[in-house]
Scaffold this active site. Structure first.
Site, PDB file in Angstrom:
ATOM      1  N   ASP A 103     -11.956  -6.156   6.314  1.00 56.98           N
ATOM      2  CA  ASP A 103     -10.878  -5.301   5.835  1.00 56.98           C
ATOM      3  C   ASP A 103     -11.341  -4.492   4.624  1.00 56.98           C
ATOM      4  OD1 ASP A 103      -7.813  -4.653   5.898  1.00 56.98           O
ATOM      5  OD2 ASP A 103      -8.255  -5.166   3.819  1.00 56.98           O
ATOM      6  N   LYS A 125      -6.080   2.838   7.181  1.00 52.63           N
ATOM      7  CA  LYS A 125      -7.280   2.184   7.685  1.00 52.63           C
ATOM      8  C   LYS A 125      -7.041   0.692   7.849  1.00 52.63           C
ATOM      9  CE  LYS A 125      -8.831  -0.328   4.136  1.00 52.63           C
ATOM     10  NZ  LYS A 125      -9.260  -1.732   4.169  1.00 52.63           N
ATOM     11  N   ARG A 134      11.588  -3.221   7.989  1.00 50.15           N
ATOM     12  CA  ARG A 134      12.593  -4.284   8.072  1.00 50.15           C
ATOM     13  C   ARG A 134      12.954  -4.815   6.691  1.00 50.15           C
ATOM     14  NH1 ARG A 134      10.203  -7.884  13.147  1.00 50.15           N
ATOM     15  NH2 ARG A 134      10.456  -6.280  14.766  1.00 50.15           N
ATOM     16  N   ILE A 175       0.831  -1.209   0.000  1.00 49.66           N
ATOM     17  CA  ILE A 175       0.000   0.000   0.000  1.00 49.66           C
ATOM     18  C   ILE A 175       0.859   1.248   0.000  1.00 49.66           C
ATOM     19  CG2 ILE A 175      -0.260   0.138   2.527  1.00 49.66           C
ATOM     20  CD1 ILE A 175      -2.943   0.936  -0.154  1.00 49.66           C
TER      21      ILE A 175
END
Length: 311
Positions: A171, A93, A40, A17
């Protein structure tokens, strides 16, 4: 800070995203300059890159704001530390894993005097604000939400989304609820829900919700992650003066069957324009009603076991 000065930004979580939306929106916009990245596994060229979030906070070098693009289960601790460090915070979100976390962050930000922006990207789709304006002068008689997509296409390999706190079909479903609560005035009430859980998963693959608006209009929602072929992201609102339909996740607006609003996707560009406005005016924008509706769906929902999901 003047309106012509770019805001120094850090980005935490350099995943899909971030690369698809956040980074291009900042690079193409005039408000933010990505000066640091914390991840990471990913790096941003031209920014100072950190693997440790704490190391970034200790060496943030004039950065004023941070975008948290990580999964929700780790976002609370990151936002809490950012607020304590005096950074203005943008949260992808859903803004938090629970309502308790969300409300705590709002209180922390208020006490610290920093900006908190809980983003709902679908609210920034082309048709949403025109839909809200059109509905503001109408009596709403019913709302029907149909939000069906193929989880294998949109969330491949994302095992966390099926675990506790991962939201499952909510989601994407929360995107529909964020649009609903933007265009329908007052608080929406969940009356009952039916949740379908794969035998091998902790989160639902489908959900049916029965709700009502503050004014009493019935609202139904069907969320499903098993949709093959054409994908469906529609909201239909019946009123005393015609029918409104938001299609393609809010990208297109139809009034009585006539297409009235369309255009290229600018959801995240508008998010960063809004964030810049909030930072410069020192105001927060943290509406948690979509998250509350998901929580209420779990509280009122009947659980049904369905066949195991194998990716």
């Amino acid at each position: 800070m003047t309106s012509s000065q770019k805001i120094a930004l850090a980005l935490a979580g350099v995943g899909k995203i971030a690369r698809d939306q956040h980074i291009p929106s900042c690079e193409e916009g005039r408000d933010f300059d990505i000066k640091a990245a914390i991840s990471r596994n990913g790096k941003i060229e031209g920014a100072e890159n950190f693997e440790s979030y704490d190391a970034f906070l200790q060496n943030r070098n004039g950065i004023q704001a941070i975008s948290l693009c990580t999964p929700p289960e780790v976002r609370f601790d990151m936002a809490k530390k950012a607020i304590a460090a005096g950074l203005d915070v943008l949260m992808e979100k859903p803004p938090a894993a629970t309502m308790g976390e969300a409300q705590a962050l709002a209180e922390m930000a208020d006490m610290a005097g920093v900006v908190l922006f809980a983003t709902w990207h679908s609210r920034f789709a082309n048709g949403v604000e025109p839909a809200r304006e059109w509905l503001s002068t109408k009596k709403i008689t019913s709302v029907t939400i149909t939000w069906k997509e193929d989880v294998r296409r949109w969330h491949p390999g994302q095992a966390w989304i099926w675990e506790a706190g991962g939201f499952g079909v909510f989601d994407p479903g929360i995107n529909a609820l964020s649009i609903l609560t933007a265009i329908i005035p007052g608080q929406t009430i969940v009356e009952k829900a039916s949740l379908s859980f794969p035998a091998n998963r902790q989160q639902p693959i489908a959900a049916s919700l029965k709700m009502r608006s503050a004014a009493g209009a019935p609202i139904s929602a069907e969320f499903d992650w098993r949709q093959e072929g054409p994908q469906t992201w529609d909201i239909v609102v019946e009123t005393d003066k015609g029918t409104l339909r938001l299609a393609k996740g809010g990208a297109e607006l139809y009034i009585d069957g006539k297409l009235t609003v369309e255009g290229p996707d600018r959801e995240y560009a508008r998010i960063y324009t809004r964030f810049a406005e909030l930072v410069r005016t020192r105001k927060s924008d943290a509406d948690y009603q979509p998250l509350r509706l998901v929580a209420d769906a779990f509280l009122t929902g009947e659980r049904h076991e369905v066949e195991a999901f194998i990716e």
